[in-house]
Scaffold this active site. Structure first.
Site, PDB file in Angstrom:
ATOM      1  N   TRP A 187      -5.137   4.964  -3.129  1.00 29.78           N
ATOM      2  CA  TRP A 187      -5.495   4.073  -2.025  1.00 29.78           C
ATOM      3  C   TRP A 187      -5.785   4.946  -0.810  1.00 29.78           C
ATOM      4  CZ3 TRP A 187      -3.009   3.486   2.794  1.00 29.78           C
ATOM      5  CH2 TRP A 187      -3.661   2.568   3.649  1.00 29.78           C
ATOM      6  N   GLU A 228      -7.344   1.229  -5.722  1.00 31.17           N
ATOM      7  CA  GLU A 228      -6.886   0.062  -4.953  1.00 31.17           C
ATOM      8  C   GLU A 228      -7.724  -0.188  -3.707  1.00 31.17           C
ATOM      9  OE1 GLU A 228      -2.900   0.518  -3.474  1.00 31.17           O
ATOM     10  OE2 GLU A 228      -2.802  -1.558  -2.777  1.00 31.17           O
ATOM     11  N   LYS A 230      -8.968  -2.950  -0.398  1.00 32.17           N
ATOM     12  CA  LYS A 230      -8.297  -3.699   0.664  1.00 32.17           C
ATOM     13  C   LYS A 230      -9.325  -4.440   1.501  1.00 32.17           C
ATOM     14  CE  LYS A 230      -4.555  -2.888   3.951  1.00 32.17           C
ATOM     15  NZ  LYS A 230      -3.536  -1.961   4.399  1.00 32.17           N
ATOM     16  N   ASP A 261      -3.794  -5.574  -4.994  1.00 34.57           N
ATOM     17  CA  ASP A 261      -2.607  -5.747  -4.161  1.00 34.57           C
ATOM     18  C   ASP A 261      -2.670  -7.174  -3.605  1.00 34.57           C
ATOM     19  OD1 ASP A 261      -0.997  -5.860  -1.731  1.00 34.57           O
ATOM     20  OD2 ASP A 261      -0.776  -3.688  -1.907  1.00 34.57           O
ATOM     21  N   HIS A 264      -3.877  -7.908  -0.119  1.00 35.29           N
ATOM     22  CA  HIS A 264      -5.152  -7.328   0.320  1.00 35.29           C
ATOM     23  C   HIS A 264      -6.347  -8.259   0.210  1.00 35.29           C
ATOM     24  CE1 HIS A 264      -3.778  -2.853  -0.035  1.00 35.29           C
ATOM     25  NE2 HIS A 264      -2.981  -3.598   0.722  1.00 35.29           N
ATOM     26  N   HIS A 288      -0.190  -4.707  -7.401  1.00 35.65           N
ATOM     27  CA  HIS A 288       0.769  -4.348  -6.354  1.00 35.65           C
ATOM     28  C   HIS A 288       1.242  -5.685  -5.800  1.00 35.65           C
ATOM     29  CE1 HIS A 288      -0.007   0.046  -4.898  1.00 35.65           C
ATOM     30  NE2 HIS A 288       0.445  -0.023  -6.137  1.00 35.65           N
ATOM     31  N   ASP A 296       0.301  -9.085   8.407  1.00 40.07           N
ATOM     32  CA  ASP A 296       0.979  -8.075   7.592  1.00 40.07           C
ATOM     33  C   ASP A 296       0.800  -8.355   6.113  1.00 40.07           C
ATOM     34  OD1 ASP A 296       2.705  -5.887   6.968  1.00 40.07           O
ATOM     35  OD2 ASP A 296       4.239  -7.367   6.489  1.00 40.07           O
ATOM     36  N   ASP A 298       2.595  -6.745   3.772  1.00 37.87           N
ATOM     37  CA  ASP A 298       3.670  -6.052   3.046  1.00 37.87           C
ATOM     38  C   ASP A 298       5.068  -6.612   3.269  1.00 37.87           C
ATOM     39  OD1 ASP A 298       2.073  -3.817   1.867  1.00 37.87           O
ATOM     40  OD2 ASP A 298       1.602  -3.487   3.967  1.00 37.87           O
ATOM     41  N   ASP A 328       4.785  -3.574  -3.953  1.00 32.76           N
ATOM     42  CA  ASP A 328       4.338  -2.808  -2.786  1.00 32.76           C
ATOM     43  C   ASP A 328       4.591  -3.580  -1.503  1.00 32.76           C
ATOM     44  OD1 ASP A 328       3.244  -1.096  -0.997  1.00 32.76           O
ATOM     45  OD2 ASP A 328       1.163  -1.449  -1.566  1.00 32.76           O
TER      46      ASP A 328
HETATM   47  C1  RNT Z   1      -1.821  -0.011   1.565  1.00 25.93           C
HETATM   48  C2  RNT Z   1      -1.755  -0.060   0.075  1.00 25.93           C
HETATM   49  C3  RNT Z   1      -0.975   1.050  -0.568  1.00 25.93           C
HETATM   50  C4  RNT Z   1       0.293   1.381   0.194  1.00 25.93           C
HETATM   51  C5  RNT Z   1       1.189   2.375  -0.497  1.00 25.93           C
HETATM   52  C6  RNT Z   1       2.262   2.854   0.388  1.00 25.93           C
HETATM   53  O1  RNT Z   1      -2.336  -1.133   2.120  1.00 25.93           O
HETATM   54  O2  RNT Z   1      -1.250  -1.284  -0.325  1.00 25.93           O
HETATM   55  O3  RNT Z   1      -0.720   0.734  -1.887  1.00 25.93           O
HETATM   56  O4  RNT Z   1       1.033   0.243   0.507  1.00 25.93           O
HETATM   57  O5  RNT Z   1       0.427   3.385  -1.011  1.00 25.93           O
HETATM   58 ZN    ZN Z   2      -0.755  -1.584  -2.403  1.00 23.59          ZN
END
Ligand code: RNT
Ligand code: ZN
Length: 421
Positions: A187, A228, A230, A261, A264, A288, A296, A298, A328
């Site tokens: 990523w 990955e 986003k 993810d 994302h 992920h 956010d 995460d 993640d």
């Molecule tokens: C970032 C990605 C990635 C990170 C990690 C820490 O938006 O999701 O996967 O969260 O590599």
């Molecule tokens: Zn991720």
């Protein structure tokens, strides 16, 4: 206590049996589904390159200042062991390359070698977990202007290509030694805060960098690459070079694994829906699992409708061997070990919920056009005693049942984490 859990399970099991569901078989299956637990929840994505390293740049951010953060590899390992003791089943640990064991000296990213990962391999071997690895293309002076593999500065691009090549080599060796393919995830944060002019130029550079990086081939029995994308990041609101479309096309064209993810995408998009759309075209998928909240992407994963839908699509895909489940997220505002436990157990619960559904029956209703029955069953199934099956799963796998694990974390805070401040 155990007797009550068993009794509740027996009753629940009968209810599921009436629908043709064998709970015993399902619990055996669930036990075999590994989840790749992300080490970076334990150190706020800081790594161990420098003492007291903090996440910088990179379009991601860990907020909060809860006490007891792991300050070194020993502490991170100890915290992971604690989390693993509260999570049923056998899992994987997902490292970032800057979690390497650099023996107190500064090693730059283009100098990473397998020797810095020996102590992780030994630990994994001892704890009977497998390892995955991520290249680390952020929190570094050479990523400060927001570009890495798509940088227009040749030396910067070269530096990061070297980093990724080394991480791939390390992944291959980890996978070889632990006898399980190590998934190496790429990523990059590359993007722009405001309106870009040369989208095409950046994407061409990223494509060229990836082509070059992936030229070295490794057997899939020891390592696999995953890419990955986003939608946007902090400071890359207007343009992300490695967008989801970019990597989807790249993965199809090059038959690579794609990482989705769940944080994302636009909040109204369903990542569950993407599985059956993408899997016919690429060899494997990595998830992920995260939880987006406003800006956010995460937050700690919980048993949400989204997560359940995702798990249902994983189960119904009948291709679970091609779908790799990883976590993640990072929350520094609560006990970090509890964040691992909450998220991993939530994913396992969602998988259990999905495995317990009478899919053949539901599919038949759908095929017969009996849509009221389909919807009515989906609703009624929600209140079947799934919790009793989950409790029994925990009991059977020697981990705390229900909320009793909370006490374990409180004890750990008092005895171990307090000492760290
Ligand atoms: C970032 C990605 C990635 C990170 C990690 C820490 O938006 O999701 O996967 O969260 O590599
Ligand atoms: Zn991720």
């Amino acid at each position: 206590m155990n007797k009550e859990i068993k009794e509740a399970y027996d009753l629940a099991s009968k209810k599921y049996e009436n629908l043709g569901i064998n709970t015993e078989k399902i619990l055996e299956h669930l036990k075999e589904i590994p989840i790749s637990i992300h080490a970076w929840q334990g150190d706020d994505v800081g790594g161990f390159e420098r003492p007291n390293a903090e996440l910088t740049g990179g379009g991601i951010i860990a907020t909060g200042n809860y006490f007891g953060k792991a300050r070194n590899i020993q502490e991170l390992k100890l915290d992971l062991e604690k989390a693993l003791s509260l999570i049923p089943g056998n899992h994987r640990i997902n490292l970032h390359s800057f979690h390497g064991d650099f023996g107190g000296k500064f090693v730059d990213r283009n100098q990473y070698k397998i020797e810095y990962f020996h102590s992780w391999i030994d630990w994994a071997d001892e704890k009977e977990v497998k390892l995955d690895l991520n290249s680390t293309l952020f929190s570094h002076p050479k990523a400060d202007d927001g570009f890495t593999l798509s940088s227009k500065v040749k030396e910067i691009r070269q530096f990061w290509m070297e980093h990724v090549c080394r991480c791939r080599e390390i992944s291959a060796e980890i996978g070889r030694q632990l006898k399980s393919p190590c998934i190496h995830n790429i990523w990059i944060p590359d993007g722009l805060k405001d309106i870009p002019i040369d989208r095409k130029g950046y994407r061409e550079l990223l494509k060229d960098s990836l082509d070059e990086i992936l030229r070295d081939k490794y057997p899939s029995s020891i390592m696999k690459d995953s890419l990955e994308g986003k939608l946007f990041g902090i400071g890359s609101e207007a343009f992300v070079v490695g967008s989801n479309e970019f990597y989807l096309c790249y993965a199809i064209a090059n038959q690579k694994m794609l990482t989705l993810d769940t944080g994302h995408f636009h909040p109204t998009e369903s990542v569950g829906d993407k599985i059956s759309a993408i899997l016919p075209f690429i060899p494997e998928l990595m998830l992920h699992i995260s939880r987006g909240v406003r800006w956010d992407s995460d937050h700690v994963v919980i048993l949400s409708d989204d997560l359940i839908q995702l798990a249902e699509e994983i189960v119904k895909s009948q291709a679970m061997d091609k779908i790799h489940i990883a976590l993640d997220y990072f929350d520094a505002s609560i006990n970090r070990i509890s964040a691992w436990v909450i998220g991993t157990r939530a994913v396992q619960k969602s998988l259990l919920y999905a495995l317990l559904q009478p899919w053949d029956m539901l599919r038949e209703y759908e095929e017969n056009g009996q849509y009221f029955q389909r919807l009515a069953f989906l609703e009624e199934l929600k209140t079947l005693p799934f919790g009793a099956v989950w409790d029994f799963f925990c009991l059977k796998n020697d981990v705390p049942v229900g909320y009793s694990w909370i006490k374990e974390i409180e004890k750990y805070e008092m005895t171990v984490l307090r000492e760290r401040s």
